[in-house]
Design a protein around this motif. Structure first.
Motif, PDB file in Angstrom:
ATOM      1  N   LYS A 191       0.918  -1.158   0.066  1.00  0.00           N
ATOM      2  CA  LYS A 191      -0.086   0.001   0.038  1.00  0.00           C
ATOM      3  C   LYS A 191       1.004   1.222   0.005  1.00  0.00           C
ATOM      4  N   SER A 195       0.901   4.089  -3.082  1.00  0.00           N
ATOM      5  CA  SER A 195       0.350   5.226  -2.518  1.00  0.00           C
ATOM      6  C   SER A 195       0.699   6.554  -3.363  1.00  0.00           C
ATOM      7  N   ASN A 198      -1.348   6.560  -6.781  1.00  0.00           N
ATOM      8  CA  ASN A 198      -2.698   6.393  -6.576  1.00  0.00           C
ATOM      9  C   ASN A 198      -3.467   7.363  -5.796  1.00  0.00           C
ATOM     10  N   ASN A 199      -2.635   8.551  -5.213  1.00  0.00           N
ATOM     11  CA  ASN A 199      -3.108   9.644  -4.337  1.00  0.00           C
ATOM     12  C   ASN A 199      -3.370   9.134  -2.778  1.00  0.00           C
ATOM     13  N   GLY A 200      -2.833   7.876  -2.771  1.00  0.00           N
ATOM     14  CA  GLY A 200      -2.712   7.424  -1.500  1.00  0.00           C
ATOM     15  C   GLY A 200      -4.105   6.721  -0.796  1.00  0.00           C
ATOM     16  N   ILE A 201      -5.076   6.496  -1.621  1.00  0.00           N
ATOM     17  CA  ILE A 201      -6.480   6.252  -1.058  1.00  0.00           C
ATOM     18  C   ILE A 201      -6.452   4.950  -0.443  1.00  0.00           C
ATOM     19  N   GLU A 202      -5.910   3.921  -1.077  1.00  0.00           N
ATOM     20  CA  GLU A 202      -5.933   2.689  -0.697  1.00  0.00           C
ATOM     21  C   GLU A 202      -5.088   2.542   0.679  1.00  0.00           C
ATOM     22  N   LYS A 204      -4.568   5.100   2.792  1.00  0.00           N
ATOM     23  CA  LYS A 204      -5.395   5.489   3.973  1.00  0.00           C
ATOM     24  C   LYS A 204      -6.445   4.597   4.265  1.00  0.00           C
ATOM     25  N   THR A 205      -7.045   4.151   3.595  1.00  0.00           N
ATOM     26  CA  THR A 205      -8.117   3.003   3.924  1.00  0.00           C
ATOM     27  C   THR A 205      -7.573   1.898   4.671  1.00  0.00           C
ATOM     28  N   TYR A 206      -6.593   1.314   4.053  1.00  0.00           N
ATOM     29  CA  TYR A 206      -5.845   0.206   4.849  1.00  0.00           C
ATOM     30  C   TYR A 206      -5.428   0.575   6.254  1.00  0.00           C
ATOM     31  N   ASN A 208      -6.355   2.901   8.400  1.00  0.00           N
ATOM     32  CA  ASN A 208      -7.651   3.241   9.158  1.00  0.00           C
ATOM     33  C   ASN A 208      -7.973   2.025   9.716  1.00  0.00           C
ATOM     34  N   LYS A 251      -0.960  13.037   8.348  1.00  0.00           N
ATOM     35  CA  LYS A 251      -1.028  12.445   6.691  1.00  0.00           C
ATOM     36  C   LYS A 251       0.079  11.469   6.585  1.00  0.00           C
TER      37      LYS A 251
END
Length: 275
Positions: A191, A195, A198-202, A204-206, A208, A251
């Protein structure tokens, strides 16, 4: 198709991928000095005003486009070629030379032989940019890229990233540092690497979900006899919880990833002790 000799040091996207790999290794090996130097090199070389960053975006416009129509893919490639012709090639060469010299000095002169999973696509794009590539070869390469850009995201590269990169990358890491990466650490590493594009979306979700799991595991360990009877251990475990709590307002960065990796190792030890 005629044989094309791809110069890796003249491919901005390839250089960026290697830097991300080496940054990740430095985080996991807890080499903070190297980590900081690589981070500074990335920020300096791929700043938004740099020619390197400008070319990197053009590579990404192709490699990061998935699940689009064939006509759309062809238009994207055509627009990328037009914009690449507008790049100051002398400035680009100067920045690439400066970067590769620093990479060799700071990391190693051997890093240019690192395995990069998207290497074939990056080399193909480089051929399309090269004026010495024949018209026939360019068209064949563009058709191949159009096909890949038309593939649905779920059907393509995340599996190769996990299975190929980590069989190679983790093997080298284990050989060099003598430690086995846990499955959760490998996943975090995946991830973290992706990141950057891919803007770090995956990520951040992981994070969390993973931080929630870690907090729950550490909290459960607080009531163990050895922690209740040892004030120093109890104090340290509370420090870990406080650190995890701060992540909700931070962040994700290299330092944070390093800390989470360490907590993952701690939680695994605590869990094994319980079992």
């Amino acid at each position: 198709m005629a044989k094309f000799k791809h110069n890796k040091k003249r491919n901005s996207a390839f250089l960026y991928e290697i830097l991300i790999q080496e940054l990740t290794k430095s985080v996991l090996s807890q080499n903070k000095e190297l980590q900081n130097r690589i981070m500074s090199l990335i920020k300096e070389s791929f700043s938004r005003n740099s020619t390197l960053y400008r070319e990197l975006k053009l590579y990404r416009a192709i490699t990061h486009t998935k699940d689009v129509g064939i006509l759309t893919a062809e238009k994207i490639i055509n627009e990328v070629k037009i914009r690449h012709r507008e790049i100051d090639k002398k400035q680009l060469l100067s920045e690439q030379n400066k970067l590769t010299r620093k990479m060799s000095k700071i990391i190693s002169s051997n890093i240019f032989s690192n395995f990069v999973p998207s290497y074939k696509d990056l080399a193909s794009i480089a051929q399309i940019f090269n004026n010495n590539t024949s018209i026939k070869s360019k068209i064949l390469l563009e058709n191949e890229l159009v096909g890949k850009m038309s593939i649905k995201e779920s059907a393509e590269k995340m599996v190769p990233i996990d299975n190929i990169v980590y069989k190679s990358f983790v093997k080298r890491f284990n050989e060099e540092y003598g430690n086995k990466l846990l499955e959760e650490q490998k996943l975090l590493l995946t991830k973290f690497i992706t990141s950057f594009y891919n803007n770090g979306i995956e990520l951040k979700t992981y994070l969390n979900e993973e931080i929630g799991r870690l907090k729950k595991a550490v909290n459960s360990s607080k009531d163990k006899k050895e922690f209740l009877e040892d004030k120093e251990m109890s104090k340290n475990i509370n420090k870990v919880l406080d650190m995890l709590e701060t992540y909700k307002d931070r962040k994700p960065d290299a330092k944070m990833i390093e800390e989470v990796v360490m907590v993952q190792g701690l939680v695994r030890e605590l869990t094994q002790d319980v079992n």
